[in-house]
Design a protein around this motif. Sequence first.
Motif, short mmCIF file in Angstrom:
data_model
loop_
_atom_site.label_atom_id
_atom_site.label_comp_id
_atom_site.label_asym_id
_atom_site.label_seq_id
_atom_site.Cartn_x
_atom_site.Cartn_y
_atom_site.Cartn_z
N UNK A 121 0.84 -1.25 0.07
CA UNK A 121 -0.04 -0.24 -0.05
C UNK A 121 0.94 1.31 0.11
N UNK A 122 2.02 1.11 0.67
CA UNK A 122 2.72 2.48 1.03
C UNK A 122 3.70 2.53 -0.23
N UNK A 123 4.17 1.55 -0.90
CA UNK A 123 4.90 1.75 -2.06
C UNK A 123 4.09 2.37 -3.19
N UNK A 124 2.65 2.22 -3.16
CA UNK A 124 1.78 2.66 -4.37
C UNK A 124 1.26 3.93 -3.93
N UNK A 125 1.88 4.64 -2.92
CA UNK A 125 1.02 5.90 -2.38
C UNK A 125 1.60 7.31 -3.33
N UNK A 126 0.96 7.49 -4.27
CA UNK A 126 1.18 8.52 -5.31
C UNK A 126 -0.13 8.95 -5.91
N UNK A 127 -0.11 9.79 -6.38
CA UNK A 127 -1.24 10.44 -7.31
C UNK A 127 -2.47 10.34 -6.37
N UNK A 128 -3.83 9.99 -6.90
CA UNK A 128 -5.02 9.68 -6.19
C UNK A 128 -4.88 8.81 -4.94
N UNK A 129 -3.89 7.58 -5.20
CA UNK A 129 -3.75 6.85 -4.34
C UNK A 129 -3.32 7.39 -3.00
N UNK A 130 -2.37 8.47 -3.07
CA UNK A 130 -2.00 9.24 -2.01
C UNK A 130 -2.92 10.22 -1.56
N UNK A 131 -3.34 10.99 -2.56
CA UNK A 131 -4.08 12.36 -2.06
C UNK A 131 -5.29 12.08 -1.38
N UNK A 132 -6.22 10.94 -1.91
CA UNK A 132 -7.47 10.61 -1.04
C UNK A 132 -7.09 10.40 0.12
N UNK A 133 -6.11 9.71 0.40
CA UNK A 133 -5.78 9.51 2.01
C UNK A 133 -5.24 10.63 2.74
N UNK A 134 -4.03 11.27 2.21
CA UNK A 134 -3.28 12.32 2.92
C UNK A 134 -4.20 13.62 2.75
N UNK A 135 -4.87 13.91 1.79
CA UNK A 135 -5.50 15.33 1.84
C UNK A 135 -6.80 15.21 2.15
#
Length: 186
Positions: free
Chosen positions: A66-80
């Motif tokens: 999960x953490x290795x693929x945390x970029x783009x919307x995969x990151x933004x929907x979680x972080x933002x």
Amino acid sequence: VKPPDDEDRMEALKMAQDLKCAACEVLLKNLVQRAESFTEDHIMDQFDGEMLEPAVIGENEQENRVNQNRKGCNKHFKDELLLRGWSASSCAKVDDSEGESTRWCLEQSDRLPTEREVDTYNVRSEAIFYACEGTLGRNGPELAEKLVELKEAEAGNLSEMIRVACREAGRCASKSKRRKGKGEEL
């Protein structure tokens, strides 16, 4: 927790239609403010969502993936969104344009979820991911271009520019039934 099935995905996609504009606006507000400058390239750097530091490798293989693929919307929907207390909630809002009923709203809570809660699948979180993908993920370059164009035209304050960009370049207000017969993909 049961793994997601096709019914879950379809439900999340339907919910995402109601959430797209609000999700786009919150995402753009957060990301644009972190851009090095108000240029398409710097805005796109934020939209790309590359990790600033390498992902922490732990003992749990699933969490590592999960953490290795945390970029783009995969990151933004979680972080933002999710980690800042945003969630999909049932609402009784009526769309002012065509009298359509909106069943889902994006609402912010004071209670912030844990990383583990964010990484655990649920339909409402998946809907927020799809809302990001349907706007920022699919139309990122167009959104960046529109924001710069609006800024250069001095078309209002940042919130207004973001609202316009999400609706026009992000295509957040387009519902699948409005697109029938126009030859566009969903």
